[in-house]
Write a protein that holds these residues in place. Structure first.
Motif, PDB file in Angstrom:
ATOM      1  N   LEU A 519       6.028  23.547 -30.152  1.00  0.00           N
ATOM      2  CA  LEU A 519       4.866  24.575 -30.256  1.00  0.00           C
ATOM      3  C   LEU A 519       4.808  25.203 -28.951  1.00  0.00           C
ATOM      4  O   LEU A 519       4.613  26.320 -28.730  1.00  0.00           O
ATOM      5  CB  LEU A 519       3.643  23.644 -30.397  1.00  0.00           C
ATOM      6  CG  LEU A 519       3.476  23.423 -32.004  1.00  0.00           C
ATOM      7  CD1 LEU A 519       2.148  22.558 -32.195  1.00  0.00           C
ATOM      8  CD2 LEU A 519       3.107  24.845 -32.822  1.00  0.00           C
ATOM      9  N   GLU A 520       4.965  24.475 -27.778  1.00  0.00           N
ATOM     10  CA  GLU A 520       4.780  25.173 -26.615  1.00  0.00           C
ATOM     11  C   GLU A 520       5.979  26.138 -26.114  1.00  0.00           C
ATOM     12  O   GLU A 520       5.734  26.854 -25.573  1.00  0.00           O
ATOM     13  CB  GLU A 520       5.030  23.907 -25.370  1.00  0.00           C
ATOM     14  CG  GLU A 520       4.736  24.209 -23.940  1.00  0.00           C
ATOM     15  CD  GLU A 520       5.850  24.733 -23.184  1.00  0.00           C
ATOM     16  OE1 GLU A 520       5.692  25.414 -22.192  1.00  0.00           O
ATOM     17  OE2 GLU A 520       6.934  24.354 -23.724  1.00  0.00           O
ATOM     18  N   ALA A 521       7.201  25.867 -26.756  1.00  0.00           N
ATOM     19  CA  ALA A 521       8.416  26.859 -26.571  1.00  0.00           C
ATOM     20  C   ALA A 521       8.045  27.914 -27.530  1.00  0.00           C
ATOM     21  O   ALA A 521       8.352  28.999 -26.994  1.00  0.00           O
ATOM     22  CB  ALA A 521       9.579  26.107 -27.074  1.00  0.00           C
ATOM     23  N   LEU A 522       7.438  27.827 -28.619  1.00  0.00           N
ATOM     24  CA  LEU A 522       7.322  28.890 -29.603  1.00  0.00           C
ATOM     25  C   LEU A 522       6.087  29.802 -28.885  1.00  0.00           C
ATOM     26  O   LEU A 522       6.007  30.937 -29.151  1.00  0.00           O
ATOM     27  CB  LEU A 522       6.501  28.272 -30.777  1.00  0.00           C
ATOM     28  CG  LEU A 522       6.661  29.293 -32.026  1.00  0.00           C
ATOM     29  CD1 LEU A 522       8.148  29.575 -32.414  1.00  0.00           C
ATOM     30  CD2 LEU A 522       6.226  28.546 -33.472  1.00  0.00           C
ATOM     31  N   ASP A 548      -4.098  22.890 -33.123  1.00  0.00           N
ATOM     32  CA  ASP A 548      -5.197  22.926 -31.837  1.00  0.00           C
ATOM     33  C   ASP A 548      -5.436  24.285 -31.263  1.00  0.00           C
ATOM     34  O   ASP A 548      -4.429  24.860 -30.506  1.00  0.00           O
ATOM     35  CB  ASP A 548      -4.942  22.002 -30.813  1.00  0.00           C
ATOM     36  CG  ASP A 548      -6.136  21.767 -29.882  1.00  0.00           C
ATOM     37  OD1 ASP A 548      -6.903  22.692 -29.681  1.00  0.00           O
ATOM     38  OD2 ASP A 548      -6.419  20.755 -29.422  1.00  0.00           O
ATOM     39  N   ALA A 549      -6.191  25.054 -31.780  1.00  0.00           N
ATOM     40  CA  ALA A 549      -6.383  26.631 -31.263  1.00  0.00           C
ATOM     41  C   ALA A 549      -6.506  26.686 -29.962  1.00  0.00           C
ATOM     42  O   ALA A 549      -6.025  27.447 -29.145  1.00  0.00           O
ATOM     43  CB  ALA A 549      -7.389  27.279 -31.960  1.00  0.00           C
ATOM     44  N   ARG A 550      -7.389  25.594 -29.382  1.00  0.00           N
ATOM     45  CA  ARG A 550      -7.721  25.624 -27.708  1.00  0.00           C
ATOM     46  C   ARG A 550      -6.528  25.376 -27.127  1.00  0.00           C
ATOM     47  O   ARG A 550      -6.204  26.007 -26.004  1.00  0.00           O
ATOM     48  CB  ARG A 550      -8.760  24.852 -27.526  1.00  0.00           C
ATOM     49  CG  ARG A 550      -9.396  24.512 -26.233  1.00  0.00           C
ATOM     50  CD  ARG A 550     -10.544  23.727 -25.925  1.00  0.00           C
ATOM     51  NE  ARG A 550     -11.005  23.470 -24.386  1.00  0.00           N
ATOM     52  CZ  ARG A 550     -10.299  22.647 -23.920  1.00  0.00           C
ATOM     53  NH1 ARG A 550      -9.522  21.790 -24.302  1.00  0.00           N
ATOM     54  NH2 ARG A 550     -10.689  22.458 -22.666  1.00  0.00           N
ATOM     55  N   ARG A 551      -5.467  24.480 -27.446  1.00  0.00           N
ATOM     56  CA  ARG A 551      -4.475  24.077 -26.887  1.00  0.00           C
ATOM     57  C   ARG A 551      -3.258  25.437 -27.031  1.00  0.00           C
ATOM     58  O   ARG A 551      -2.689  25.478 -25.930  1.00  0.00           O
ATOM     59  CB  ARG A 551      -3.567  22.811 -27.497  1.00  0.00           C
ATOM     60  CG  ARG A 551      -2.597  22.111 -26.842  1.00  0.00           C
ATOM     61  CD  ARG A 551      -2.947  21.425 -25.608  1.00  0.00           C
ATOM     62  NE  ARG A 551      -1.709  21.015 -25.070  1.00  0.00           N
ATOM     63  CZ  ARG A 551      -0.969  20.030 -25.012  1.00  0.00           C
ATOM     64  NH1 ARG A 551      -1.445  19.179 -26.077  1.00  0.00           N
ATOM     65  NH2 ARG A 551      -0.168  19.423 -24.417  1.00  0.00           N
ATOM     66  N   TRP A 552      -3.245  25.845 -28.252  1.00  0.00           N
ATOM     67  CA  TRP A 552      -2.412  27.178 -28.275  1.00  0.00           C
ATOM     68  C   TRP A 552      -2.879  28.212 -27.265  1.00  0.00           C
ATOM     69  O   TRP A 552      -1.759  28.697 -26.634  1.00  0.00           O
ATOM     70  CB  TRP A 552      -2.456  27.504 -29.689  1.00  0.00           C
ATOM     71  CG  TRP A 552      -1.709  28.748 -30.043  1.00  0.00           C
ATOM     72  CD1 TRP A 552      -2.102  30.111 -30.041  1.00  0.00           C
ATOM     73  CD2 TRP A 552      -0.247  28.816 -30.095  1.00  0.00           C
ATOM     74  NE1 TRP A 552      -1.126  30.798 -30.488  1.00  0.00           N
ATOM     75  CE2 TRP A 552      -0.013  30.116 -30.496  1.00  0.00           C
ATOM     76  CE3 TRP A 552       0.860  27.843 -30.218  1.00  0.00           C
ATOM     77  CZ2 TRP A 552       1.350  30.533 -30.475  1.00  0.00           C
ATOM     78  CZ3 TRP A 552       2.028  28.244 -30.339  1.00  0.00           C
ATOM     79  CH2 TRP A 552       2.336  29.680 -30.464  1.00  0.00           C
ATOM     80  N   ALA A 553      -4.014  28.454 -27.160  1.00  0.00           N
ATOM     81  CA  ALA A 553      -4.531  29.296 -26.181  1.00  0.00           C
ATOM     82  C   ALA A 553      -4.101  29.200 -24.764  1.00  0.00           C
ATOM     83  O   ALA A 553      -3.745  30.203 -24.130  1.00  0.00           O
ATOM     84  CB  ALA A 553      -6.130  29.617 -26.203  1.00  0.00           C
ATOM     85  N   GLN A 554      -4.144  27.790 -24.400  1.00  0.00           N
ATOM     86  CA  GLN A 554      -3.806  27.409 -23.155  1.00  0.00           C
ATOM     87  C   GLN A 554      -2.213  27.448 -22.697  1.00  0.00           C
ATOM     88  O   GLN A 554      -1.959  27.997 -21.706  1.00  0.00           O
ATOM     89  CB  GLN A 554      -4.247  25.878 -22.769  1.00  0.00           C
ATOM     90  CG  GLN A 554      -5.664  25.563 -22.665  1.00  0.00           C
ATOM     91  CD  GLN A 554      -5.952  24.201 -22.502  1.00  0.00           C
ATOM     92  OE1 GLN A 554      -5.084  23.343 -22.912  1.00  0.00           O
ATOM     93  NE2 GLN A 554      -7.153  23.835 -22.355  1.00  0.00           N
ATOM     94  N   TRP A 555      -1.465  27.170 -24.003  1.00  0.00           N
ATOM     95  CA  TRP A 555      -0.038  27.590 -23.644  1.00  0.00           C
ATOM     96  C   TRP A 555       0.072  28.850 -23.660  1.00  0.00           C
ATOM     97  O   TRP A 555       1.085  29.276 -22.614  1.00  0.00           O
ATOM     98  CB  TRP A 555       0.651  26.839 -24.983  1.00  0.00           C
ATOM     99  CG  TRP A 555       0.769  25.441 -25.047  1.00  0.00           C
ATOM    100  CD1 TRP A 555       1.112  24.609 -23.936  1.00  0.00           C
ATOM    101  CD2 TRP A 555       0.965  24.587 -26.083  1.00  0.00           C
ATOM    102  NE1 TRP A 555       1.433  23.308 -24.098  1.00  0.00           N
ATOM    103  CE2 TRP A 555       1.020  23.321 -25.749  1.00  0.00           C
ATOM    104  CE3 TRP A 555       0.736  24.967 -27.414  1.00  0.00           C
ATOM    105  CZ2 TRP A 555       1.264  22.172 -26.427  1.00  0.00           C
ATOM    106  CZ3 TRP A 555       0.999  23.761 -28.297  1.00  0.00           C
ATOM    107  CH2 TRP A 555       1.237  22.369 -27.727  1.00  0.00           C
ATOM    108  N   LEU A 556      -0.674  29.635 -24.197  1.00  0.00           N
ATOM    109  CA  LEU A 556      -0.116  31.166 -24.222  1.00  0.00           C
ATOM    110  C   LEU A 556      -0.499  31.902 -22.762  1.00  0.00           C
ATOM    111  O   LEU A 556       0.075  32.469 -22.325  1.00  0.00           O
ATOM    112  CB  LEU A 556      -1.040  32.018 -25.343  1.00  0.00           C
ATOM    113  CG  LEU A 556      -0.658  31.653 -26.817  1.00  0.00           C
ATOM    114  CD1 LEU A 556      -1.768  32.598 -27.701  1.00  0.00           C
ATOM    115  CD2 LEU A 556       0.689  32.286 -26.958  1.00  0.00           C
ATOM    116  N   GLU A 557      -1.554  31.442 -22.257  1.00  0.00           N
ATOM    117  CA  GLU A 557      -1.914  31.953 -20.867  1.00  0.00           C
ATOM    118  C   GLU A 557      -1.078  31.424 -19.961  1.00  0.00           C
ATOM    119  O   GLU A 557      -0.547  32.216 -19.177  1.00  0.00           O
ATOM    120  CB  GLU A 557      -3.602  31.321 -20.867  1.00  0.00           C
ATOM    121  CG  GLU A 557      -3.789  31.976 -19.211  1.00  0.00           C
ATOM    122  CD  GLU A 557      -3.986  33.209 -19.168  1.00  0.00           C
ATOM    123  OE1 GLU A 557      -3.921  33.807 -18.053  1.00  0.00           O
ATOM    124  OE2 GLU A 557      -4.238  34.111 -20.268  1.00  0.00           O
TER     125      GLU A 557
END
Length: 648
Positions: A519-522, A548-557
């Motif tokens: 997910l982090e690579a994606l 986890d929408a919050r974790r996904w947002a952190q990865w994106l940032e």
């Protein structure tokens, strides 16, 4: 020499610096050219007027300040008032006008280019012949001043070399030793087979180099009458095509002018003209060449002593002009009189492909016969490899891949990737890619281009190594070896930003059982502007109810910050000082700040006499439309004054 001497030659003639026999040739030209006589007179008058200008004393710390500001990337103008002439003259008015016209262009030059502009490389004798000892004088600019020694690197072309530079070696030609006053001297012996040489000067470490503003310096072997030899100009044009298309075009025109009796020069110039012609001049251009071709056709039809390159020129000239009857005649003569020539082999390969378009097996059989009869030729291996891929025969594919790589070794990464995508040859493809990656970790100085420093060459080699690692990772992923794929792909994206490799890394990590890392690579792949918008949906499907929408947002940032820092790390900071002046397409004066403002601006330099630049205008227009809604500007700059022809 060109039809008219260059301004630099006239300048040196006016100063009495030209040696014989070049001074005699220029003097002979001046006798019949009023325009050039006026230029020489102007140069002499300008120099005389310049001697009357008062020269203010420099501050004691001026040199230290200049060096410090240059090191900081600035272009230095001393903080002194301009001297006022005692009496205005026509010379001062002209010089001031030239300064205004040049202000915009000069402000955009990089510091190394400005410093290199002050350097000079001279060969003695000027008309050296193969096997002769050549003395080299290099007068250094600020870039290479105060070195204990310098290195002259070069490459030499023979009469039969191809129209690209990848297969040619760059060699250390001579050490240049200081003799005082910024002058370095050395010597070398011209190879017996050389018709053309091209050179650059660098420090012993290869970190700082003077490439004459990336034009390099060149040496053309003369013909017996003193003109640059036909093969020298031909090879100069070939050498310039991949590095300076506009100068290659000019060289083709010079070849046609100096050797009007040779069909090759006319055909080569026509090829360039076709690539840059506008709708308004195309018909008249073609008609003029048809008339010239017919003159050659009448003159050469009865001759049986034409060299292979003239036979090939007549054939391709007829093809490009659309004269099918003449093309058939010259094809038959080329095949009959020079069957093993590169042009004849290329034409036979194309004919075989056209004849067997629906039958790859027959196509490959005929190409195999041609291979056994002719010398290796690029068109032949390209067509053979393409046919082998269509047949999906691993044995034949490997055979033609070997031939392709042997003839075009700089395409080894692509060949390895091709074999990796063939299940039966995957192990061989993996072996070749790993070997290529190891090769790219070494500095092969013979493969380093003359205008590329060691640091730049290492960066380019590292980029190709990353591409090879990405190809290796994708191949291992296709072979269901996720752990090996993860290792290769992680290495590929360790320092480079590549959305495709991040997506493949996500697949490999998922197959290896590491969903969180996938997910982090994606997330990294999804922030790239080229990524499809559906990637976030893929991430949600991948995680299911554990998304986890919050974790996904952190990865994106984090991914956005990382992408930005990596891209900026590759950028070169070159400040544009002052406010350069330009003209828009209608001739209206505009300043740099007016055209760019505070917006991010993409700047593209182009010329309507450079076909690769023209080919990019349409993609630039698409880029402009894509950027327009994001507040990003596009500015295209050409050195040509505004005109109807230029606007088209």
């Amino acid at each position: 020499m060109l039809r008219h001497p260059t301004f630099r030659q006239l300048n040196r003639y006016a100063d009495g610096e030209l040696g014989e026999p070049r001074r005699a040739r220029v003097a002979g030209h001046l006798a019949g050219c009023a325009r050039c006589r006026g230029t020489v007179s102007f140069v002499r008058e300008l120099r005389e007027a310049a001697r009357t200008l008062p020269v203010p004393a420099l501050p004691q710390d001026a040199l230290d300040r200049i060096r410090a500001r240059r090191a900081a990337g600035e272009r230095v103008i001393l903080p002194l008032a301009d001297p006022q002439p005692a009496r205005p003259t026509r010379i001062y008015a002209i010089a001031a006008t030239l300064a205004l016209l040049l202000a915009g262009a000069v402000a955009l030059l990089t510091v190394p280019e400005l410093e290199a502009e002050k350097s000079e490389l001279l060969f003695f004798p000027e008309n050296a012949r193969p096997g002769e000892l050549v003395r080299v004088d290099y007068r250094s600019g600020a870039l290479l001043r105060d070195q204990d020694r310098l290195l002259l690197r070069g490459r030499f072309r023979t009469a039969g070399d191809p129209a690209h530079n990848e297969a040619l070696r760059q060699l250390p030609v001579s050490e240049l030793a200081p003799v005082g006053g910024g002058l370095y001297r050395g010597s070398f012996r011209l190879p017996e087979t050389a018709v053309y040489g091209v050179f650059a000067v660098e420090d012993p470490a290869g970190e700082r180099l003077d490439s004459n503003g990336r034009r390099l310096w060149d040496l053309l072997i003369p013909a017996r009458d003193g003109r640059p030899a036909f093969d020298a100009l031909k090879q100069r044009s070939y050498d310039l095509i991949p590095r300076n298309w506009e100068l290659a075009f000019q060289t083709a025109q010079e070849l046609r002018h100096l050797y009007p009796e040779r069909a090759f020069g006319w055909y080569l110039a026509f090829s360039f003209e076709q690539a840059v012609r506008s709708a308004g001049t195309g018909d008249s251009l073609t008609e003029a060449h048809r008339s010239q071709f017919q003159r050659f056709h009448r003159q050469f039809s009865g001759r049986r002593d034409l060299p292979p390159d003239e036979l090939a020129s007549m054939f391709f000239y007829a093809v490009h002009l659309g004269d099918s009857a003449a093309a058939r005649y010259w094809r038959e003569r080329l095949a009959g009189e020079a069957p093993a020539s590169p042009a004849a082999v290329q034409d036979r390969a194309v004919s075989i492909v056209n004849r067997n378009a629906e039958s790859p097996a027959s196509l490959l059989e005929e190409l195999e016969q041609l291979w056994s009869q002719a010398q290796p030729q690029e068109q032949l291996v390209v067509q053979g490899l393409s046919a082998a891929r269509q047949l999906r025969d691993p044995r034949l594919l490997l055979r033609w891949a070997d031939r392709y790589q042997q003839l075009l070794p700089w395409k080894s990464t692509w060949v390895g990737s091709l074999l990796m995508n063939t299940p039966e040859l995957r192990a061989e493809g993996e072996r070749r890619l790993r070997r290529r990656i190891e090769q790219l970790r070494q500095v092969e100085d013979e493969a380093r281009a003359l205008d590329v420093s060691v640091a730049e060459y290492r960066a380019r080699s590292a980029a190709e190594a990353r591409a090879a690692l990405a190809a290796l990772g994708e191949g291992l992923l296709a072979a269901d070896q996720p752990r090996g794929a993860v290792q290769a792909l992680e290495s590929a994206v360790a320092t480079e930003w590549d959305a495709r490799s991040f997506r493949k890394l996500a697949e490999a990590r998922l197959l290896a059982g590491d969903t969180s890392a996938a997910l982090e690579a994606l997330a990294r792949a999804s922030v790239d502007p080229s990524a499809p918008r559906a990637l976030e949906d893929s991430a949600r499907l991948l995680a299911g109810r554990h998304f986890d929408a919050r974790r996904w947002a952190q990865w994106l940032e984090q991914a956005r910050l990382d992408m930005r820092s990596r891209i900026l790390a590759r950028a070169t900071a070159r400040p544009v000082r002052h406010d350069p002046r330009l003209q828009d397409a209608l001739g209206n004066p505009r300043s740099w700040s007016q055209l760019t403002g505070e917006a991010v601006t993409v700047v593209a330099f182009w010329s309507r006499f450079c076909a690769p630049a023209l080919w990019q205008l349409e993609p630039l227009e698409r880029l402009h439309r894509a950027f327009a809604g994001r507040g990003i500007r596009l500015l295209t700059i050409t050195a040509e004054p505004p005109s109807f022809e230029m606007r088209k």
